[in-house]
Design a protein around this motif. Structure first.
Motif, PDB file in Angstrom:
ATOM      1  N   GLN A  73      -9.164  -8.562  14.178  1.00 23.19           N
ATOM      2  CA  GLN A  73      -9.395  -7.270  13.521  1.00 23.19           C
ATOM      3  C   GLN A  73      -9.513  -6.219  14.612  1.00 23.19           C
ATOM      4  OE1 GLN A  73     -13.170  -5.859  11.359  1.00 23.19           O
ATOM      5  NE2 GLN A  73     -11.777  -6.354   9.658  1.00 23.19           N
ATOM      6  N   PHE A  74      -8.609  -5.237  14.570  1.00 25.19           N
ATOM      7  CA  PHE A  74      -8.581  -4.159  15.552  1.00 25.19           C
ATOM      8  C   PHE A  74      -8.703  -2.837  14.808  1.00 25.19           C
ATOM      9  CE2 PHE A  74      -5.368  -7.064  17.905  1.00 25.19           C
ATOM     10  CZ  PHE A  74      -6.401  -7.865  18.366  1.00 25.19           C
ATOM     11  N   LEU A  75      -9.637  -1.989  15.219  1.00 23.73           N
ATOM     12  CA  LEU A  75      -9.872  -0.694  14.587  1.00 23.73           C
ATOM     13  C   LEU A  75      -9.662   0.415  15.613  1.00 23.73           C
ATOM     14  CD1 LEU A  75     -13.263  -1.600  12.822  1.00 23.73           C
ATOM     15  CD2 LEU A  75     -10.952  -1.980  11.963  1.00 23.73           C
ATOM     16  N   PHE A  76      -8.931   1.475  15.230  1.00 24.91           N
ATOM     17  CA  PHE A  76      -8.635   2.582  16.134  1.00 24.91           C
ATOM     18  C   PHE A  76      -8.981   3.912  15.462  1.00 24.91           C
ATOM     19  CE2 PHE A  76      -5.654  -0.835  17.074  1.00 24.91           C
ATOM     20  CZ  PHE A  76      -5.745  -0.965  18.452  1.00 24.91           C
ATOM     21  N   THR A  77      -9.644   4.800  16.202  1.00 22.99           N
ATOM     22  CA  THR A  77      -9.934   6.141  15.690  1.00 22.99           C
ATOM     23  C   THR A  77      -9.647   7.176  16.781  1.00 22.99           C
ATOM     24  OG1 THR A  77     -12.249   6.286  16.422  1.00 22.99           O
ATOM     25  CG2 THR A  77     -11.829   5.182  14.314  1.00 22.99           C
ATOM     26  N   ARG A  78      -9.453   8.415  16.343  1.00 21.17           N
ATOM     27  CA  ARG A  78      -9.342   9.541  17.275  1.00 21.17           C
ATOM     28  C   ARG A  78     -10.011  10.757  16.647  1.00 21.17           C
ATOM     29  NH1 ARG A  78      -4.132  12.169  20.487  1.00 21.17           N
ATOM     30  NH2 ARG A  78      -5.273  14.009  21.209  1.00 21.17           N
ATOM     31  N   GLU A  79     -10.913  11.372  17.405  1.00 18.40           N
ATOM     32  CA  GLU A  79     -11.721  12.491  16.930  1.00 18.40           C
ATOM     33  C   GLU A  79     -12.299  12.190  15.537  1.00 18.40           C
ATOM     34  OE1 GLU A  79      -8.408  14.033  18.500  1.00 18.40           O
ATOM     35  OE2 GLU A  79      -9.668  13.423  20.175  1.00 18.40           O
ATOM     36  N   LYS A  80     -11.861  12.911  14.512  1.00 15.93           N
ATOM     37  CA  LYS A  80     -12.445  12.764  13.178  1.00 15.93           C
ATOM     38  C   LYS A  80     -11.671  11.796  12.284  1.00 15.93           C
ATOM     39  CE  LYS A  80     -15.394  16.215  13.906  1.00 15.93           C
ATOM     40  NZ  LYS A  80     -16.877  16.036  13.898  1.00 15.93           N
TER      41      LYS A  80
END
Length: 547
Positions: A73-80
């Protein structure tokens, strides 16, 4: 890969670039699927026996079978924003045999008696075909029969069972904390892996293992728009062989380093680190550019681990030493003739480096390797002298070892197992010394934290390493932040310049979650432990701005 995807992954560190190869034989699944129980050990034993009996009946003198379920399980976010969520499963069987004195390997995703029987038949056929080119038969070091046994990473909270929303909320709170403290850009990620591996062999072992690893990471960037300059700072986290307790404070352990902010051991406050990263990225915009020259270096464990990995871990892999691993940044300066002298000074008398697969919370911690060899610890460098390498069952005789070191692994059921780096760690100093004590005795030095860019030659000898944070040391005190720092040396010169090592109270783990090796390429996870360590008179260069 699209350019924006490349930039995004690059910002999370070079390790994340290996994600596509890790997931090559995976299929997308629902997050809930990752929490489902896999096949029980009794059912796997019945299937393994099909492979063992089929291969034996066709003339194989040795067989091992690995039934693997690999969850990611890989989760990626950027800013909001959430940029991506990957839930994946890979399930199948790999069968390795020796027939006519030669290796053969085959793999299948058809995990049924018929599928496994056909796979075993193919493995034997490949071995017999290969034997026409074999000069001398494969000779395996003996291994104990363990019967039916099991091992599990000693986790407190399974990260796969934590709701995806809670993990995304954590990453977005990390981003918000960085933005609230002056960051212009921030991306964050969380990598979680669960390997459910079953091994059986004609040596009589049936080994069921459940292995968990986790890696939180981010990159924070500050910008001076008037001057068109930006500076970044990555997370100072270490990937660990732990569950979600690493992130929720159940194993809380942190302490203040000489630069005035927290370091972490066996726990990690991701939000706190992001706040520090935003402030430090802003400080880097106006930091003084380093004056090239000779400096005494004080290297934090979250930096030194990468130097250990590249200048000790890889060159002491026996397949590199022998020239078997040469195409993928292979070979080694630490050739057998140096080891045979029994007095080759790899480092100073203070340098004691061990290999192991047993260190708690480390990425390499398992019960048995993928040849059914029980995990252990052994010396590589003792009092500065090269004393051993990393060897597996068909290599042990070359260096007169009575048994394998237990460092043979494959990254998937579909890959053949081969020699991989175990944990490789620098033992802490025996005399009481903290980083605060160490810094008092440095007149002209640089304190380096965090992993940065690096370069090292094919033989793992001449190198250059950067970092995340650099602090000038003058007359035993921190004198301010520096930028554009990298140090150059060769492996033997560098380790012989080691003059002080902090004690066990400062010992921490660094880790590589996606360490690449081999063709076709495979990835593995490995940790490197150390305490803050001093190296004298190392050449430092300026990598960027004018002085």
């Amino acid at each position: 890969m699209k350019r924006r995807d490349f930039i995004h992954l690059s910002g999370l560190g070079l390790g994340a670039m290996m994600v596509p190869s890790l997931a090559a034989f995976s299929k997308p699944v629902a997050a809930e699927h990752l929490m489902m129980s896999g096949m029980d050990a009794a059912a796997k034993k019945l299937l393994a026996d099909v492979a063992l009996n089929t291969a034996r009946g066709l003339g194989a003198t040795y067989t091992d079978v690995r039934i693997g379920r690999y969850l990611q399980q890989f989760l990626f976010t950027r800013e909001k924003n959430v940029q991506g969520i990957t839930n994946a499963e890979s399930f199948g069987v790999g069968i390795r045999v020796i027939a006519n004195g030669t290796w053969g390997f085959s793999a299948t995703s058809d995990v049924t008696p018929d599928g496994i029987k056909k796979c075993a038949e193919t493995a034997v056929a490949i071995a017999k075909a290969n034997s026409k080119l074999q000069d001398e038969p494969v000779e395996l070091a003996p291994v104990k029969s363990y019967g039916e046994v099991s091992w599990k990473t000693p986790i407190q909270k399974n990260a796969m069972e934590v709701p995806v929303k809670d993990k995304i909320d954590l990453l977005l709170s990390v981003n918000n904390a960085a933005l609230d403290n002056g960051a212009a850009f921030v991306n964050s990620a969380l990598f979680m892996v669960n390997e459910q591996k079953y091994f059986a062999s004609t040596d009589g072992s049936y080994i069921d293992q459940d292995i968990h690893r986790i890696w939180p990471n981010f990159t924070v960037t500050a910008v001076n728009r008037q001057e068109g300059v930006f500076r970044s700072r990555q997370a100072l986290s270490a990937p660990m062989g732990m569950g979600y307790e690493y992130l929720d404070g159940l194993a809380s352990e942190k302490f203040m380093n000489p630069a005035g902010f927290n370091s972490y051991r066996n726990s990690y406050d991701m939000v706190e680190d992001a706040i520090g990263a935003a402030n430090q990225a802003k400080q880097k915009l106006s930091a003084k550019s380093v004056l090239p020259g000779k400096y005494d270096l004080m290297l934090d464990p979250d930096h030194l681990g990468l130097t250990i990995h590249e200048s000790v871990g890889h060159p002491l892999e026996l397949d590199r030493v022998l020239g078997y691993e040469a195409n993928y940044a292979g070979t080694s300066f630490a050739t057998l003739d140096k080891w045979e002298t029994k007095n080759f000074k790899y480092g100073s008398d203070l340098v004691n480096i061990v290999a192991d697969k047993v260190q708690p919370h480390s990425l390499g911690n398992v019960g048995w390797d993928d040849e059914g060899v029980k995990s252990k610890e052994w010396d590589l460098i003792k009092n500065g002298v090269l004393v051993n390498y990393q060897a597996i069952r068909d290599q042990a005789k070359i260096i007169n070892e009575p048994e394998s070191h237990g460092c043979c692994f494959a990254d998937n059921w579909s890959s053949v197992q081969f020699q991989r780096m175990p944990n490789v760690s620098l033992r802490p100093g025996t005399e009481k010394m903290s980083p605060h004590d160490m810094i008092k005795n440095i007149e002209k030095g640089i304190y380096i934290l965090g992993r940065g860019s690096y370069s090292i030659d094919q033989q793992r000898y001449n190198f250059q390493f950067g970092g995340q944070l650099f602090y000038e040391i003058k007359n035993g005190e921190i004198a301010g932040m520096l930028e554009d720092v990298a140090y150059q040396s060769n492996t033997q010169e560098f380790w012989n310049s080691c003059s002080a090592i902090c004690d066990k109270d400062d010992y921490r783990l660094f880790g590589s979650f996606f360490d690449g090796k081999g063709q076709p390429s495979q990835v593995s996870a490995v940790s490197h432990g150390s305490s803050t360590t001093r190296f004298d008179g190392v050449n430092v260069i300026n990598t960027g701005r004018s002085i």
